[in-house]
Design a protein around this motif. Sequence first.
Motif, short mmCIF file in Angstrom:
data_model
loop_
_atom_site.label_atom_id
_atom_site.label_comp_id
_atom_site.label_asym_id
_atom_site.label_seq_id
_atom_site.Cartn_x
_atom_site.Cartn_y
_atom_site.Cartn_z
N GLN A 123 0.83 -1.21 0.00
CA GLN A 123 0.00 0.00 0.00
C GLN A 123 0.86 1.26 0.00
O GLN A 123 0.63 2.18 -0.79
N LEU B 138 -6.26 4.28 -2.91
CA LEU B 138 -5.12 3.63 -2.25
C LEU B 138 -5.00 4.07 -0.80
O LEU B 138 -4.65 3.27 0.08
N LYS B 139 -5.27 5.33 -0.55
CA LYS B 139 -5.09 5.89 0.79
C LYS B 139 -6.18 5.45 1.76
O LYS B 139 -5.91 5.05 2.90
N PHE C 180 -7.99 0.88 0.45
CA PHE C 180 -7.07 -0.11 -0.11
C PHE C 180 -7.59 -1.54 0.07
O PHE C 180 -7.49 -2.36 -0.84
N GLU C 181 -8.18 -1.83 1.22
CA GLU C 181 -8.69 -3.18 1.48
C GLU C 181 -9.82 -3.52 0.50
O GLU C 181 -9.87 -4.62 -0.05
N THR D 188 -8.21 -4.27 -2.91
CA THR D 188 -7.59 -5.59 -3.02
C THR D 188 -8.64 -6.69 -3.13
O THR D 188 -8.39 -7.74 -3.73
#
Length: 485
Positions: free
Chosen positions: A192, A216-217, A220-221, A224
């Motif tokens: 990350q 992304l910040k 993120f979970e 993914t």
Amino acid sequence: MLKQSLQQKLLQKLSPLQIQVIKLLEIPTAQLEQRIKEEMEVNPVLEYAGDSPSSSDDYGDEPETPENDVEKEEFSIDDYIQNDDIPSYKLQSRNYSRDDKHEDIPFSNGTTFHEFLIDQLGLRIMTDRQRSIADYIIGNIDEDGYLRREIDEIVDDLAFSQNMEIDEKEALEVLEVIHDFDPPGVGARDLQECLILQMKRRSQEARSAENAYLILKNHFEEFTRKHYDKIARRLHLDDDELKDAIDEILKLNPKPGGSYSNPMSKTVQHIMPDFILEVEDGQFQLSLNGRNLPELRVSHTYSEMLTDYQSNKKNQSKDQKEAVMFVKQKLDSAKWFIDAIRQRQNTLMTVMEAILEYQKDYFIEGDEMMLHPMILKDIADKTDLDISTISRVSNSKYIQTHFGIFPLKYFFSEGLQTDSGEEVSTREIKKILEECISNEDKKRPLTDDKLALILKEKSYNIARRTVAKYREQLNIPVARLRKEL
């Protein structure tokens, strides 16, 4: 209190020849040449069959030529004792042999990845203390570009190894400087952070890059797990905006260190097949790959020397008797090694011929769907060899066919029965699974339950959990992770 008891144990002792054969069976052709050279280095009795005209057979006794007579006269067992089994070439100024393995020293082409980071460090205005911290941190960055050690561990390391007392805040400040180095993402502690560091440099370029940074910040979970609906709702993105943001993320490099590659440091592994198969008019022409495998024999000179000295036992000194025993051991060892090489080749051919017979339809056509279920025991039964022997032969061995090079393990697979009672290979099931998944609608990928239903329609009655097992063996993720926008 001490007690004595009588126990009876059944132990199987392997002969030196059997031990040699077992070890050699595990070695693929690519490594066998080196193994032969190693044996020749420790056993002077072994020689290449083409080295001299002394004998055309490994153990045979041909009439001696004048050259052999000279060689016999020049050879002295006293010299053999004095040199303490050191090959003659080792005592010369140019102490190498044509059999020695020469490692070429590659020339350096540019700088290494870590040198590249150190060079950038030199361009920053820093105190000596900060530079020492940065130098240590860079030394802990791996080839992928990640810092795998925790900051508190680095703090402790500096205290113990360099007697430098720092706190985590000071170490993180130096790490932030390294995060600004090229390639983007270097020094990250996880995926990350690596992707965020790269996206930071692009977040001002376009709206899609800014959205990618927020994903992304803060999500993120969800990213993914490919929970795109949740991400779109929380960031108020329409389908096009979400797709553009995801595309930006997919452009990033998950291994920034890998982008700084030195072509001279890369090694290319070439597969050397152990077997070569040709098919002519439906008939198999199988051969062992003999490349780089020299023909060996026992030195005629040493055999004759041993015969001469054994016929004159009365006049031998103690050293000479010990030397004779030593040469005898080396002769036995050489014969065992040559026999082991022969048995290895015979066993390899026996096993491969049995595999060819078992999978004849496949080897003629090259169609994966024609592979029959086959386990190690099937070949062990056909060859009257132990299952462990079949396993050693099939491990790390390759065959070259007219449709490609394959590891022998590829041809082994379990089987199951269709509704009609026909036994099919699990490889056939996996092939169908791959085709189903490759042709699926990526916006609505097939779940394991749906895949099981498709297989059932094709007369393959397989449970969902079995489908999941085969899918995992094929390294295919679950349906949710295969979803695309």
